[in-house]
Design an enzyme around this catalytic site. Structure first.
Site, mmCIF file in Angstrom:
data_model
loop_
_atom_site.group_PDB
_atom_site.id
_atom_site.type_symbol
_atom_site.label_atom_id
_atom_site.label_comp_id
_atom_site.label_asym_id
_atom_site.label_seq_id
_atom_site.Cartn_x
_atom_site.Cartn_y
_atom_site.Cartn_z
ATOM 1 N N LYS A 1 35.619 -5.235 -24.599
ATOM 2 C CA LYS A 1 36.572 -5.112 -23.487
ATOM 3 C C LYS A 1 37.198 -6.469 -23.136
ATOM 4 C CE LYS A 1 33.518 -3.363 -20.657
ATOM 5 N NZ LYS A 1 32.353 -3.424 -21.575
ATOM 6 N N ARG B 1 32.864 1.034 -12.714
ATOM 7 C CA ARG B 1 31.638 1.107 -13.515
ATOM 8 C C ARG B 1 30.830 2.344 -13.141
ATOM 9 N NH1 ARG B 1 31.381 -4.067 -15.980
ATOM 10 N NH2 ARG B 1 29.338 -4.580 -16.780
ATOM 11 N N ARG C 1 27.260 -13.408 -28.980
ATOM 12 C CA ARG C 1 28.434 -13.703 -28.127
ATOM 13 C C ARG C 1 28.345 -15.115 -27.547
ATOM 14 N NH1 ARG C 1 30.297 -9.648 -23.488
ATOM 15 N NH2 ARG C 1 28.160 -9.822 -22.748
ATOM 16 N N ARG D 1 25.655 -16.209 -22.448
ATOM 17 C CA ARG D 1 25.372 -15.586 -21.151
ATOM 18 C C ARG D 1 23.890 -15.293 -20.983
ATOM 19 N NH1 ARG D 1 29.783 -10.894 -20.202
ATOM 20 N NH2 ARG D 1 27.925 -9.950 -19.302
ATOM 21 N N ARG E 1 21.092 -2.937 -19.871
ATOM 22 C CA ARG E 1 22.516 -2.728 -19.543
ATOM 23 C C ARG E 1 23.067 -1.502 -20.263
ATOM 24 N NH1 ARG E 1 24.249 -8.128 -21.499
ATOM 25 N NH2 ARG E 1 26.396 -7.533 -21.112
HETATM 26 P P1 ADP Z 1 32.548 -6.583 -23.517
HETATM 27 O O1 ADP Z 1 33.531 -7.318 -22.633
HETATM 28 O O2 ADP Z 1 32.913 -5.140 -23.737
HETATM 29 O O3 ADP Z 1 31.122 -6.753 -23.098
HETATM 30 P P2 ADP Z 1 33.208 -8.678 -25.454
HETATM 31 O O4 ADP Z 1 34.693 -8.639 -25.559
HETATM 32 O O5 ADP Z 1 32.589 -9.781 -24.676
HETATM 33 O O6 ADP Z 1 32.634 -7.239 -24.975
HETATM 34 O O7 ADP Z 1 32.639 -8.684 -26.965
HETATM 35 C C1 ADP Z 1 31.231 -8.758 -27.214
HETATM 36 C C2 ADP Z 1 30.992 -9.570 -28.493
HETATM 37 O O8 ADP Z 1 31.505 -8.853 -29.614
HETATM 38 C C3 ADP Z 1 31.698 -10.941 -28.499
HETATM 39 O O9 ADP Z 1 30.852 -11.856 -29.130
HETATM 40 C C4 ADP Z 1 32.959 -10.688 -29.329
HETATM 41 O O10 ADP Z 1 33.374 -11.881 -30.006
HETATM 42 C C5 ADP Z 1 32.481 -9.638 -30.337
HETATM 43 N N1 ADP Z 1 33.540 -8.714 -30.742
HETATM 44 C C6 ADP Z 1 34.557 -8.204 -29.987
HETATM 45 N N2 ADP Z 1 35.333 -7.375 -30.729
HETATM 46 C C7 ADP Z 1 34.779 -7.350 -31.966
HETATM 47 C C8 ADP Z 1 35.110 -6.662 -33.189
HETATM 48 N N3 ADP Z 1 36.170 -5.842 -33.268
HETATM 49 N N4 ADP Z 1 34.297 -6.865 -34.266
HETATM 50 C C9 ADP Z 1 33.220 -7.688 -34.182
HETATM 51 N N5 ADP Z 1 32.860 -8.353 -33.070
HETATM 52 C C10 ADP Z 1 33.627 -8.188 -31.972
HETATM 53 P P1 AMP Z 2 30.418 -7.792 -17.644
HETATM 54 O O1 AMP Z 2 30.969 -9.174 -17.751
HETATM 55 O O2 AMP Z 2 31.488 -6.755 -17.476
HETATM 56 O O3 AMP Z 2 29.459 -7.461 -18.777
HETATM 57 O O4 AMP Z 2 29.570 -7.744 -16.292
HETATM 58 C C1 AMP Z 2 28.435 -8.565 -16.113
HETATM 59 C C2 AMP Z 2 27.628 -8.087 -14.904
HETATM 60 O O5 AMP Z 2 28.434 -8.191 -13.709
HETATM 61 C C3 AMP Z 2 27.185 -6.618 -14.945
HETATM 62 O O6 AMP Z 2 25.994 -6.430 -15.700
HETATM 63 C C4 AMP Z 2 26.996 -6.339 -13.462
HETATM 64 O O7 AMP Z 2 25.793 -6.915 -12.972
HETATM 65 C C5 AMP Z 2 28.155 -7.114 -12.831
HETATM 66 N N1 AMP Z 2 29.365 -6.268 -12.717
HETATM 67 C C6 AMP Z 2 30.547 -6.433 -13.367
HETATM 68 N N2 AMP Z 2 31.433 -5.481 -13.022
HETATM 69 C C7 AMP Z 2 30.779 -4.668 -12.137
HETATM 70 C C8 AMP Z 2 31.135 -3.485 -11.418
HETATM 71 N N3 AMP Z 2 32.352 -2.914 -11.551
HETATM 72 N N4 AMP Z 2 30.211 -2.952 -10.588
HETATM 73 C C9 AMP Z 2 28.999 -3.488 -10.439
HETATM 74 N N5 AMP Z 2 28.586 -4.582 -11.093
HETATM 75 C C10 AMP Z 2 29.467 -5.171 -11.935
#
Ligand code: ADP
Ligand code: AMP
Length: 218
Positions: free
Chosen positions: A13, A88, A127, A160, A171
């Protein structure tokens, strides 16, 4: 364009939000990024959110909803936005609907990024994120040009705290229990578009843009 990205942690995302928001000329609003900035800035909001984030639980709705309301009231979001990580759960989705209706507005599309759980665990354990601009990398799948440094601003990348395997598993459970019901909710609203979020990042972006344009014009 008022759009939402939904998908499990690690679906991509944040990665896609950055690309799509630029392409669509709208601000990306990531609740996770806003919370993390508040935690590192030591604000009251950050203090309230930290314990939930560290466990991989959702921050309580009243805290999250108020934060999103403030963010969407800013000028740059008046003509559109791309939400990443919000809503969420169903109550947050109901709140967002009311929030937008009060502004005579509504969502155009909710894009679901689909990916299976094992892939998600691999993605999250590699990541790395930029503390300055929020750009996301992967040590193997989407590596920066210089190891450990952001391509855009050369800041040192960090891992992270919630990307530990045990927290990742929790999660994913929170996603299944609380967030996945949004798929049906938005299907019923006629707003849902779903794509496979596997394959190279650029190909996922192309799929995402096509799905967003098709849904928003239907
Ligand atoms: P989210 O925001 O949904 O938690 P992220 O955008 O942070 O996901 O992506 C999670 C991990 O996966 C990051 O390390 C990112 O670089 C990697 N990633 C994202 N898209 C792809 C893809 N299409 N193929 C492989 N790895 C990906
Ligand atoms: P994310 O970066 O989207 O993976 O979010 C990291 C953490 O932030 C989550 O595991 C939650 O603890 C908190 N968080 C982010 N967005 C929300 C939401 N819409 N509602 C509640 N907690 C959230």
């Amino acid at each position: 364009m008022r759009a939402v990205l939904v998908g499990p942690p690690g679906a991509g995302k944040g990665t896609q939000a950055q690309i799509l928001a630029t392409e669509l000329s709208i601000p990306k609003v990531s609740t996770g990024d806003i919370f993390r900035a508040n935690v590192s800035g030591g604000t009251e909001l950050g203090k309230k959110a930290k314990e939930y984030m560290d466990r991989g639980d959702l921050v309580p709705d009243e805290v999250t909803n108020a934060m999103v309301k403030d963010r969407l009231a800013q000028d740059d979001a008046a003509e559109g936005f791309l939400l990443d990580g919000f809503p969420r759960n169903v109550p947050q989705a109901e709140t967002l609907k009311t929030m937008l209706a009060d502004l005579d507005s509504k969502l155009d599309v909710v894009l679901e990024l689909r990916v299976d759980e094992e892939e998600v665990v691999n993605r999250l354990s590699g990541r790395r994120s930029c503390p300055e601009c929020g750009r996301v990398y992967h040590v193997e799948y989407d590596a920066p040009q210089t190891a450990g440094r952001c391509d855009d601003d050369n800041a040192e990348l960090y891992q992270r705290e919630d990307d530990r395997e045990e927290t990742i598993r929790h999660r994913l459970k929170v996603y299944r229990d609380q967030t996945a019901p949004l798929v049906e909710f938005y299907e019923n609203e006629g707003l849902l578009a779903t794509i496979a979020a596997t394959g190279p990042v650029g190909e996922v972006s192309e799929r995402a843009m096509a799905a967003i344009r098709e849904k928003a014009s239907s």
